[in-house]
Scaffold this active site. Sequence first.
Site, mmCIF file in Angstrom:
data_model
loop_
_atom_site.group_PDB
_atom_site.id
_atom_site.type_symbol
_atom_site.label_atom_id
_atom_site.label_comp_id
_atom_site.label_asym_id
_atom_site.label_seq_id
_atom_site.Cartn_x
_atom_site.Cartn_y
_atom_site.Cartn_z
ATOM 1 N N GLY A 198 45.667 38.458 33.894
ATOM 2 C CA GLY A 198 45.046 39.144 32.769
ATOM 3 C C GLY A 198 44.031 40.164 33.234
ATOM 4 N N SER A 199 43.070 40.447 32.385
ATOM 5 C CA SER A 199 42.103 41.505 32.658
ATOM 6 C C SER A 199 41.058 41.069 33.674
ATOM 7 C CB SER A 199 41.404 41.918 31.363
ATOM 8 O OG SER A 199 40.519 40.901 30.920
ATOM 9 N N ALA A 200 40.473 42.059 34.354
ATOM 10 C CA ALA A 200 39.400 41.781 35.304
ATOM 11 C C ALA A 200 38.177 41.209 34.597
ATOM 12 C CB ALA A 200 39.036 43.050 36.070
ATOM 13 N N LYS A 201 37.948 41.631 33.366
ATOM 14 C CA LYS A 201 36.797 41.127 32.613
ATOM 15 C C LYS A 201 36.900 39.625 32.397
ATOM 16 C CE LYS A 201 34.354 41.574 28.193
ATOM 17 N NZ LYS A 201 34.311 42.278 26.883
ATOM 18 N N VAL A 202 38.035 39.173 31.883
ATOM 19 C CA VAL A 202 38.210 37.742 31.635
ATOM 20 C C VAL A 202 38.299 36.987 32.957
ATOM 21 C CG1 VAL A 202 39.692 35.994 30.588
ATOM 22 C CG2 VAL A 202 39.304 38.164 29.414
ATOM 23 N N GLY A 203 38.986 37.563 33.938
ATOM 24 C CA GLY A 203 39.063 36.921 35.241
ATOM 25 C C GLY A 203 37.697 36.720 35.865
ATOM 26 N N GLU A 233 45.203 36.943 39.066
ATOM 27 C CA GLU A 233 45.884 38.231 39.246
ATOM 28 C C GLU A 233 45.397 39.119 38.121
ATOM 29 O OE1 GLU A 233 47.788 41.455 38.858
ATOM 30 O OE2 GLU A 233 49.094 40.115 37.735
ATOM 31 N N CYS A 247 50.123 46.012 34.964
ATOM 32 C CA CYS A 247 48.897 46.054 35.764
ATOM 33 C C CYS A 247 49.042 46.958 36.974
ATOM 34 C CB CYS A 247 48.476 44.649 36.173
ATOM 35 S SG CYS A 247 49.769 43.698 36.980
#
EC number: 1.2.1.71
Length: 489
Positions: A224-229, A247, A281
Site C-alpha cells: 500500500g501507500s508509504a504513509k500507511v506503511g 511493499e 506502484c
Amino acid sequence: MQAKQQLLIDGAWVDGDAARFAKTDPVSGETLWTATAASATQVEHAVAAARQAFPDWARRSFAERQAVVERFRECLETHREHLATAIAQETGKPLWEARTEVGAMIGKVAISITAYHERTGERARDIGDARAVLRHRPHGVLAVYGPYNFPGHLPNGHIVPALLAGNAVVFKPSEQTPMTADLTLQCWLEAGLPAGVINLVQGAAEVGQALAGSADIDGLLFTGSAKVGGLLHRQFGGQVDKILALELGGNNPLVVKDVPDREAAVLSILQSAFASGGQRCTCARRLIVPHGAVGDDLIDALTSAIAELRVAAPFSEPAPFYAGLTSVEAADGLLAAQDDLVARGGRPLSRMRRLQAGTSLLSPGLIDVTGCDVPDEEHFGPLLKVHRYRDWDEAIALANDTRYGLSAGLIGGERADWDDFLLRIRAGIVNWNRQTTGASSDAPFGGIGDSGNHRPSAYYAADYCAYPVASMEAETLVLPETLPPGVVL
C-alpha cells in the site's frame, strides 16, 4: 458465485458489528457491495480462530498444503470471468486488464510452490557422524493487508506463500475492494481450506488498526501507500518478535538518454506512466529528458500520443488503454495535485481532465516542472511530471532525488550508459528500454528507502513467510574418542 457481503471468521460467514459501508462502481455509480464492518472484538475473534487453526495446518505435510492451494487455483480457473468482472467493476480498470489480473493470480500458485522449494524448504548434508539440516518453520498467524489497485493479485502474492509455509491468515482488504476479497475467500473455502486457516475482516482504517494492534499476530504483510506503511512501521516499533513486510509506493524516474526509435520510446513512456491509469506502484511519475531538440521532439510526440490515448469505461468497446481510477475521491485528489503543481510553477503540456462528471475517468496529465519546487510525493494516477536535464550527472541526480526507491528506467544510451545507470541509481527494480512497470514473475519485487523493506507478494515472499531452523543431529548419542581439555569421565 455471489458475494456474501459478510465477514469470514472460523469458517463461518457472519455480519459485522460495526458501521455499514458500501462500495460503488467508480464509473457507473452502481452500488456493488454493502455490509457492516468488523468490530474490534470480531477482529480479535478472527485472530483467535487463526491461532486455533494454525497448529493442525502447520503439522500437515507440504504436499497436503500444496494440494489445497492447487485446488484453489482450479477454483480461480472455474470462476475467472466472474472474478475479472468484479475486479473491473470495483477498481474501474478495463475488463481486459482485470482478466490478466486473474491470470496472474492463477500463475502465482506454481510460482509460489517453486519459490518455496528454492527459497525455503529443507536442505541436509553430512558432517562427520552427524547431519546438518536446514528447515523452515511458519511464523504462526499473519495479518495480510491488501491494496485496491490489484485487489486479487497482490494479496494473493502474500496469502498463497503464507499458507504454503503453514501459516494461518487474517486478511484485511482495502475498503475500496471488498467484493473481490469476498469472492476470493469463497474460492479458498471451495478448495477445502480448513476453517480458521484464513479469515476475512472487512472495513476501513479502524479495522486495520485493530488488526495491527492485536497482540496475538506474529507478523503483518502489507502492500500500500508509504504513509500507511510508515504508520505501521512506527506501530510495530520495538516488537522484534513480529515480522513486518512492507511493499510501498514510489516516485519513480524514467530517464531518456537519447531516442533511437521515437515511436518505441513514446510507447514505453505511455506504458510506464499510464498503465492501469497510473495506479501501479511501479508507474513512472517523473520523466527526465534532455534539454534541446532531442527532448523537445520526444515531448511533442508524447503529447500527440496522449491526445489519442483511449480512456473509457471498463466494459467499453473498443477496449480502452485504461479506464477509471478506483474511486471518485482518488480522481478528485489527482486533479487537486495537478492544480498544486501548476501553482508551484508547473507548465501543463497536456492537462488532466475529468472526462465524465461524477466519475473517476481522467485523461492523462503531462506537466513540465523543470526548476520548480515540487513535493516528493507519489501521485497515484495518470499524472506524469517532466524534468529537463543538461548533462548525464544531472540526470542521475534528478532520478535519485527522492526518498523512495522502487523502480527506475532508462531509455536509449549505450551499454556503458546502462552500466553506469545500474550502478548509481537507487531502486529495487531497474529496467533498460522496457517500461518501469515491467517485472518478471520469478524475480523479487520491491524497493529501498521509503518504498519498503522486504519483497512482498513476489518470488521472495517465501523468505518472510517462514523462519529458518538450523540443526545438527545424529541418531545416537556417541562419546567422542578424544575428550575436551580439562574433562575427565
